[in-house]
Design a protein around this motif. Sequence first.
Motif, PDB file in Angstrom:
ATOM      1  N   UNK A 422       6.885 -16.100  -1.299  1.00 51.82           N
ATOM      2  CA  UNK A 422       6.897 -17.426  -0.678  1.00 51.82           C
ATOM      3  C   UNK A 422       6.721 -17.321   0.832  1.00 51.82           C
ATOM      4  N   UNK A 423       6.733 -16.104   1.338  1.00 54.92           N
ATOM      5  CA  UNK A 423       6.633 -15.875   2.775  1.00 54.92           C
ATOM      6  C   UNK A 423       5.503 -14.894   3.061  1.00 54.92           C
ATOM      7  N   UNK A 424       5.024 -14.936   4.284  1.00 55.08           N
ATOM      8  CA  UNK A 424       4.002 -13.976   4.700  1.00 55.08           C
ATOM      9  C   UNK A 424       4.612 -12.576   4.690  1.00 55.08           C
ATOM     10  N   UNK A 425       3.789 -11.567   4.478  1.00 51.62           N
ATOM     11  CA  UNK A 425       4.313 -10.251   4.131  1.00 51.62           C
ATOM     12  C   UNK A 425       3.632  -9.139   4.898  1.00 51.62           C
ATOM     13  N   UNK A 426       4.306  -7.986   4.957  1.00 48.61           N
ATOM     14  CA  UNK A 426       3.702  -6.790   5.524  1.00 48.61           C
ATOM     15  C   UNK A 426       2.541  -6.347   4.633  1.00 48.61           C
ATOM     16  N   UNK A 427       1.436  -6.016   5.239  1.00 51.95           N
ATOM     17  CA  UNK A 427       0.263  -5.598   4.483  1.00 51.95           C
ATOM     18  C   UNK A 427      -0.866  -6.596   4.555  1.00 51.95           C
ATOM     19  N   UNK A 428      -0.533  -7.857   4.818  1.00 52.52           N
ATOM     20  CA  UNK A 428      -1.566  -8.875   4.972  1.00 52.52           C
ATOM     21  C   UNK A 428      -2.239  -8.741   6.324  1.00 52.52           C
ATOM     22  N   UNK A 429      -3.558  -8.710   6.348  1.00 55.83           N
ATOM     23  CA  UNK A 429      -4.275  -8.504   7.596  1.00 55.83           C
ATOM     24  C   UNK A 429      -4.022  -9.639   8.584  1.00 55.83           C
ATOM     25  N   UNK A 430      -3.663 -10.799   8.074  1.00 57.83           N
ATOM     26  CA  UNK A 430      -3.422 -11.971   8.915  1.00 57.83           C
ATOM     27  C   UNK A 430      -1.983 -12.082   9.401  1.00 57.83           C
ATOM     28  N   UNK A 431      -1.058 -11.346   8.791  1.00 55.50           N
ATOM     29  CA  UNK A 431       0.373 -11.553   9.018  1.00 55.50           C
ATOM     30  C   UNK A 431       0.822 -11.322  10.461  1.00 55.50           C
ATOM     31  N   UNK A 432       0.398 -10.249  11.161  1.00 58.27           N
ATOM     32  CA  UNK A 432       0.849 -10.081  12.549  1.00 58.27           C
ATOM     33  C   UNK A 432       0.460 -11.250  13.443  1.00 58.27           C
ATOM     34  N   UNK A 433      -0.778 -11.705  13.322  1.00 55.10           N
ATOM     35  CA  UNK A 433      -1.216 -12.841  14.141  1.00 55.10           C
ATOM     36  C   UNK A 433      -0.463 -14.108  13.767  1.00 55.10           C
ATOM     37  N   UNK A 434      -0.246 -14.294  12.474  1.00 58.26           N
ATOM     38  CA  UNK A 434       0.474 -15.479  11.996  1.00 58.26           C
ATOM     39  C   UNK A 434       1.905 -15.514  12.535  1.00 58.26           C
TER      40      UNK A 434
END
Length: 860
Positions: A422-434
């Motif tokens: 339900x939340x953004x996660x480690x490993x997603x290429x977009x997650x740090x920027x998000x």
Amino acid sequence: MKPAQENSGEVATMQQSSHYVRSNGGKLAVPIVVARVWCPNTYSYVDVYAMLDQGSNYTYCTEELSRYVGAKGFASSFELTTLTQEKMNIESAVVNLSVSKMKDSMGPNYTIEATVLPKLNIDLTGRSTQVDVERWPHLKDLEIPELEIEQVHLLIGQDSSDLLIPSEVRRGGPGEPFAVLTPLGWAINGPVNPLGNSSRISCFIRSSREIESDLKRLWEIEGAHNEEKAWSVSDHKAVNKWNSTLQVKENHYSMSIPFKAEHPTLPDNKSMAEKRLKSLSKRLDKDETLKKQYTGEVHKLVEKGYAEVVSEDALHEDGKVWYLPHHPVINPKKPDKCRIVFDCAAKFCGQSLNDHVHQGPDMANSLVGVLLRFRQHAVAFMADIEAMFHQVQVTPEDRDVLRFLWFENDDTSQPLRVFRMTAHLFGGVWSPSCANFALRQVAKEYEDIYSKEVLETICCNFYVDDCLKSVDSVDSAISLALQVKEVLGKRGFNLTKFVSSSPEVLKHLPQEDWGKNSTTFNLNLEELPPERALGMLWNVNTDCLGFNVQIEQKKDSTRRVVLSTLSAVYDPLGYISPFILQARRIFQQLCRLLKGWDEPLPEDLEEQWGRWLDDLPKIKWFRVPRCINPTDIPVKRAQLHHFADASEYGYGAVSFIRLVLEDDSIFVNLIMAKSRLAPLKGSTIPRLELAGALEAVRLDKILSKELEIELDTSVYWVDSQIVLWYLNRSDQRFQTYVANRVAKIMDHSEVTQWRYVPSEENPGDDTSRGLTATDLLKLDRWVHGPEFLQYEEHKWPIQPTFQCSDLEGQLEIKAEPVVYVTKTEEDHTSTLLNHYSSWFKLKKAVVWYSRFKSFMMNKS
């Protein structure tokens, strides 16, 4: 690990066999073993098939393996030659990997360097199985592990020769297979099954890399110059998506995943996720401790609301569904902790989730900038956000692309259940920027409620989830820490693990929010142990920054060992760069001598390397005051002083900040430094001096941008009269190299800012020649600048006068072009030649003139 997919990139195909093949055919075993591979920096490991190839002089891995373990490398160009002498020039990456035997986690591990290729064209038809070896009495007791993958992902060549050394050999009769015991297990060779299919594989590869590429990693260690990157069209699309979908739910921000397509269509990859989970279950069943830790982490995801069970009626498959493989990551230094990592880069049918999503802009603050601002004021504190990525929720319509599988009742023999994040996660290429976008959104949302200092702390003093801040007083630190924690908490970001140079600050914060080391000490009686501040060692008691480099002593000294040791020394601000320069010189000489990665060092270089290693432990006594102004007296004037120099070995610059306080006392402190090696191809000292001066200008750009101190001026010091002459004669026409650097220097500085300093008083000399650890500890001018900076300006070095004749032969000035013109009276022949543009017409005219002349002469 899932099988590698087909890639459009062409890789050398090795299809001509030089193996012994029996006349009646059958299956031939080639030395394929199972290896456990991980990245030394991430500790995320995976078990893969590896082929031991004595015919290749380099080691190779697939892109999929490199991406899976999170390996980061440096670019390299090389020539690949097949057995048929076909040659290809390839641009690729070279990564460091750690390798060990699959079932022996306590056994030795090996660091190898592998060149990344899109795919290794080596199938598994030549891999021996347990059934194959049991046919032969001399092999039947050997255990041959098997994996749920369908491709070889690692080819180990002669540059990793330690992994090819056999410690035992099992021989049979003539024409029968044999086995060798390698550090990675038993490797079977030869005809194992007369009824099986034969495989013809030959993997002889010769590669030759350019020497300069070997040094590229060293230059990357020094870091970039903090140049601002412009947003791409893709970045703007990601931010626009977040702005349009931003909502607040249960005091958390909710944002969508920035897909490239409005309605992405993803293949059904559930089978791949099931296969990966099955492989994981075998590993967990063999390790009860790991299984307990991993199961606990799955429960935490659900209990904290970061994941949820997908109900039966919601199990639709409409093209916007993706199943994420997952695996544990264990830091060997913290064996009691286990982290679940979701593999958003896992490919199925040539696609991964990351392929369908915009990465978003890099919104993180500069690490150098955060560390510089951390040194500005007397009282400092540090904290970090708990599970930062997970505090930003994913909009419900996007959650099905974040599905994952787990076992019913945590039993690996039970059916699988479907969960989704339900939340953004480690490993997603977009997650740090998000996550960084959400953090800045907090400051934007509460800009009318909280003070400017609170909002600037959120925007400027975080590096990802770490907050480093310094202020003038204890009261300010207490107020600021409480307010920043409060405002971030309004949107679910829990700021915790506080550490401070003042025990009084911690006393005003809940004890559960103290750093781990702080909670175990009585703040009134005992000293706190050192903390890590973005990788640097912060001694909280003395309020100094330092280093404590612990290097595993290797038995042999090779170029690989030298580079590995250099990479382990983390110094983003260049405080020990003169000491590191000595080791870099050794590495550069090894490259110049064309030494292989695992060749022993020449005797003279091995002696130098040994002395440097003996010196390395002394670095733990080196200290730089964290605070550049440890008093509460206001600053009257602040200046930056940059000292540049060059030698035949290298060039560099060191910067000091000089503070004049209201009581006229003066504090001078080292703020940043850069040391660079001279080019491998060589250069003149005057050119290197100019490069050092340009390095000083670059440091000034970084410091002027990142420091939040009002600077009076910047002063540049060099001991090269040639550099000063170049800068004072900008109207001259110089050779291209000089002209380009003079132009860059003058774009950022004025001639009046440049001054001469005698060589014996120039700390820039240390950046270009290097220092031993002992000298670095003794030399006060490296930390507090040359003595003359403690005095008023009229006591600074006197500026000399010099003539161009003094520098004759050293200046690179373009010679003025000289054009010689002669004028002669035009004769009839020239008139004739200029009149005709055709050689044929000219000859014809000459004939007519000759005939006319003859006619006139006969007539007379």
